[in-house]
Motif scaffolding. Structure first.
Motif, PDB file in Angstrom:
ATOM      1  N   ARG A 103       0.681  -1.350   0.002  1.00 23.41           N
ATOM      2  CA  ARG A 103       0.071  -0.207   0.027  1.00 23.41           C
ATOM      3  C   ARG A 103       0.862   1.315   0.200  1.00 23.41           C
ATOM      4  O   ARG A 103       0.612   2.131  -0.709  1.00 23.41           O
ATOM      5  CB  ARG A 103      -0.785   0.018   1.176  1.00 23.41           C
ATOM      6  CG  ARG A 103      -1.978  -1.085   1.296  1.00 23.41           C
ATOM      7  CD  ARG A 103      -2.769  -1.333   2.414  1.00 23.41           C
ATOM      8  NE  ARG A 103      -3.335   0.267   2.973  1.00 23.41           N
ATOM      9  CZ  ARG A 103      -3.627   0.416   4.038  1.00 23.41           C
ATOM     10  NH1 ARG A 103      -3.454  -0.316   5.232  1.00 23.41           N
ATOM     11  NH2 ARG A 103      -4.197   1.674   4.334  1.00 23.41           N
ATOM     12  N   LEU A 104       1.953   1.152   0.823  1.00 21.04           N
ATOM     13  CA  LEU A 104       2.783   2.515   0.966  1.00 21.04           C
ATOM     14  C   LEU A 104       3.575   2.636  -0.444  1.00 21.04           C
ATOM     15  O   LEU A 104       4.119   3.693  -0.848  1.00 21.04           O
ATOM     16  CB  LEU A 104       3.958   2.086   2.090  1.00 21.04           C
ATOM     17  CG  LEU A 104       3.293   2.402   3.425  1.00 21.04           C
ATOM     18  CD1 LEU A 104       4.321   1.645   4.348  1.00 21.04           C
ATOM     19  CD2 LEU A 104       2.725   3.611   3.969  1.00 21.04           C
ATOM     20  N   SER A 105       4.031   1.534  -1.039  1.00 22.04           N
ATOM     21  CA  SER A 105       4.614   1.973  -2.622  1.00 22.04           C
ATOM     22  C   SER A 105       3.659   1.984  -3.721  1.00 22.04           C
ATOM     23  O   SER A 105       4.043   1.894  -4.792  1.00 22.04           O
ATOM     24  CB  SER A 105       5.394   0.469  -2.596  1.00 22.04           C
ATOM     25  OG  SER A 105       6.230   0.218  -1.587  1.00 22.04           O
ATOM     26  N   GLY A 106       2.315   1.834  -3.419  1.00 24.57           N
ATOM     27  CA  GLY A 106       1.263   1.746  -4.392  1.00 24.57           C
ATOM     28  C   GLY A 106       0.661   3.223  -4.873  1.00 24.57           C
ATOM     29  O   GLY A 106       1.379   4.126  -4.621  1.00 24.57           O
ATOM     30  N   PRO A 107      -0.686   3.014  -5.631  1.00 22.74           N
ATOM     31  CA  PRO A 107      -1.305   4.262  -6.031  1.00 22.74           C
ATOM     32  C   PRO A 107      -1.412   5.301  -4.928  1.00 22.74           C
ATOM     33  O   PRO A 107      -1.547   6.686  -5.303  1.00 22.74           O
ATOM     34  CB  PRO A 107      -2.331   3.790  -6.476  1.00 22.74           C
ATOM     35  CG  PRO A 107      -2.234   2.248  -6.949  1.00 22.74           C
ATOM     36  CD  PRO A 107      -1.288   1.867  -5.871  1.00 22.74           C
ATOM     37  N   ASP A 108      -1.555   5.006  -3.426  1.00 20.68           N
ATOM     38  CA  ASP A 108      -1.891   5.707  -2.619  1.00 20.68           C
ATOM     39  C   ASP A 108      -0.462   6.403  -1.753  1.00 20.68           C
ATOM     40  O   ASP A 108      -0.747   6.990  -0.823  1.00 20.68           O
ATOM     41  CB  ASP A 108      -2.516   5.006  -1.395  1.00 20.68           C
ATOM     42  CG  ASP A 108      -4.071   4.715  -1.768  1.00 20.68           C
ATOM     43  OD1 ASP A 108      -4.490   5.216  -2.845  1.00 20.68           O
ATOM     44  OD2 ASP A 108      -4.471   3.614  -1.210  1.00 20.68           O
ATOM     45  N   GLN A 109       0.554   6.087  -2.551  1.00 17.70           N
ATOM     46  CA  GLN A 109       1.830   6.844  -1.864  1.00 17.70           C
ATOM     47  C   GLN A 109       1.665   7.884  -1.427  1.00 17.70           C
ATOM     48  O   GLN A 109       2.311   8.607  -0.404  1.00 17.70           O
ATOM     49  CB  GLN A 109       2.918   6.345  -2.700  1.00 17.70           C
ATOM     50  CG  GLN A 109       4.286   6.538  -1.981  1.00 17.70           C
ATOM     51  CD  GLN A 109       5.558   6.354  -3.201  1.00 17.70           C
ATOM     52  OE1 GLN A 109       6.076   7.257  -3.660  1.00 17.70           O
ATOM     53  NE2 GLN A 109       5.920   5.014  -3.042  1.00 17.70           N
ATOM     54  N   ALA A 110       1.259   8.897  -2.320  1.00 18.19           N
ATOM     55  CA  ALA A 110       1.186  10.484  -1.994  1.00 18.19           C
ATOM     56  C   ALA A 110       0.346  10.660  -0.723  1.00 18.19           C
ATOM     57  O   ALA A 110       0.857  11.617   0.093  1.00 18.19           O
ATOM     58  CB  ALA A 110       0.504  11.064  -3.412  1.00 18.19           C
ATOM     59  N   PHE A 111      -0.322   9.795  -0.599  1.00 15.23           N
ATOM     60  CA  PHE A 111      -1.446   9.995   0.595  1.00 15.23           C
ATOM     61  C   PHE A 111      -0.545   9.811   1.811  1.00 15.23           C
ATOM     62  O   PHE A 111      -0.716  10.536   2.820  1.00 15.23           O
ATOM     63  CB  PHE A 111      -2.776   9.097   0.569  1.00 15.23           C
ATOM     64  CG  PHE A 111      -3.384   9.028   1.936  1.00 15.23           C
ATOM     65  CD1 PHE A 111      -4.027   9.975   2.269  1.00 15.23           C
ATOM     66  CD2 PHE A 111      -3.107   7.864   2.738  1.00 15.23           C
ATOM     67  CE1 PHE A 111      -4.819   9.759   3.613  1.00 15.23           C
ATOM     68  CE2 PHE A 111      -3.690   7.711   3.763  1.00 15.23           C
ATOM     69  CZ  PHE A 111      -4.565   8.809   4.348  1.00 15.23           C
ATOM     70  N   PHE A 112       0.083   8.789   2.137  1.00 16.75           N
ATOM     71  CA  PHE A 112       0.754   8.343   3.078  1.00 16.75           C
ATOM     72  C   PHE A 112       2.149   9.353   3.116  1.00 16.75           C
ATOM     73  O   PHE A 112       2.394   9.639   4.466  1.00 16.75           O
ATOM     74  CB  PHE A 112       1.328   6.927   2.893  1.00 16.75           C
ATOM     75  CG  PHE A 112       0.331   5.747   3.143  1.00 16.75           C
ATOM     76  CD1 PHE A 112      -0.167   5.623   4.354  1.00 16.75           C
ATOM     77  CD2 PHE A 112       0.013   5.090   1.856  1.00 16.75           C
ATOM     78  CE1 PHE A 112      -1.149   4.820   4.410  1.00 16.75           C
ATOM     79  CE2 PHE A 112      -1.162   4.163   2.141  1.00 16.75           C
ATOM     80  CZ  PHE A 112      -1.548   4.001   3.331  1.00 16.75           C
TER      81      PHE A 112
END
Length: 270
Positions: A103-112
């Protein structure tokens, strides 16, 4: 919880929040050699980007990079200060770290990235109380509590002994006796439950405990003995293996680091 910086000084832009199962660090990266920490690492750039070079794998670049436990790796930053969030792998359900890494490396990375940076900006003004549980920590940085691992009670007790840092060094023989098991059976159970050998686990927890004193002016030989190292040579070798830096370099780079602790016992000072 220790609600003040460990040195009693003013709060600093460089800070570390330590709980028994999590660490948040924002401070100098230094120039570490390859490191092999026992924790799951989430590196976030404060400015610019990061480079992560895992042993035997291709180098990766980005604002957020992750390194699994015990993977030897080197990390470099375009900016002298970096954010690092770490989780102790035995404290979360099997498979959770791998899923979180995706999840951290995927499409939501900017969110994290935005969430972790925002938490860092907010932390110095926060009232540090006794609510920094693992669930509260996870909520701050990841937006949700990570499911905890259900460990065998005998292994939980052994971990509590290892991380108490009080009295004589904890051995596999003493833990096995307390658990009512043979040493070989206990060692098998410990690795089965935690995913790591007793000896490696204990070595990492000793090195992790050093973080509590990183901004203090201490006799390092005395500190090594108090943490459980047999001598200064073992101490220096272990710290360099886990952190990629000599103990003295860690202390030198942490003089302005504000350290906050939650749920921690067994601290020593000389």
């Amino acid at each position: 919880m220790d609600a003040r910086p460990a040195d009693g000084s003013r709060e600093s832009a460089h800070l570390m929040l330590i709980t028994p199962e999590r660490v948040f660090y924002a401070g100098l990266l230094g120039r570490p050699r390859r490191r092999s920490s026992g924790a799951f690492h989430v590196y976030v750039a404060i400015k610019g980007g990061l480079r992560l070079a895992p042993e035997g794998e291709r180098e990766s670049h980005g604002e957020l990079l992750v390194a699994p436990p015990y993977l030897a790796h080197a990390v470099a930053s375009e900016y002298r200060t970096v954010i690092c969030v770490t989780l102790e792998p035995e404290t979360v359900r099997v498979g959770v770290i791998e899923e979180l890494a995706k999840r951290l490396s995927g499409p939501d990375q900017a969110f994290f990235v935005d969430r972790i940076r925002a938490a860092y900006a907010w932390l110095p003004d926060r009232g540090f109380g006794d609510d920094i549980t693992s669930a509260a920590f996870d909520g701050m940085f990841f937006g949700e509590a990570l499911p905890a691992r259900a460990l065998d009670s005998r292994v939980r007790h052994a971990i509590a002994q290892i991380t108490s840092f009080s009295g004589e060094p904890v051995t596999a023989a003493s833990c096995a006796a307390t658990a009512g098991l043979s040493q070989s059976r206990f060692l098998h159970l410990f690795k089965e439950e935690t995913g790591i050998s007793f000896r490696s686990f204990r070595a990492w927890k000793r090195a992790r405990h050093l973080l509590h004193y990183a901004n203090q002016d201490l006799n390092l030989a005395h500190l090594a003995q108090d943490i459980g190292y047999p001598d200064s040579s073992h101490f220096s070798h272990s710290i360099r293996r886990f952190y990629g830096l000599k103990p003295r370099a860690i202390f030198s780079g942490s003089r302005d680091l504000a350290i906050y602790r939650s749920g921690v016992t067994g601290l020593v000072a000389r």
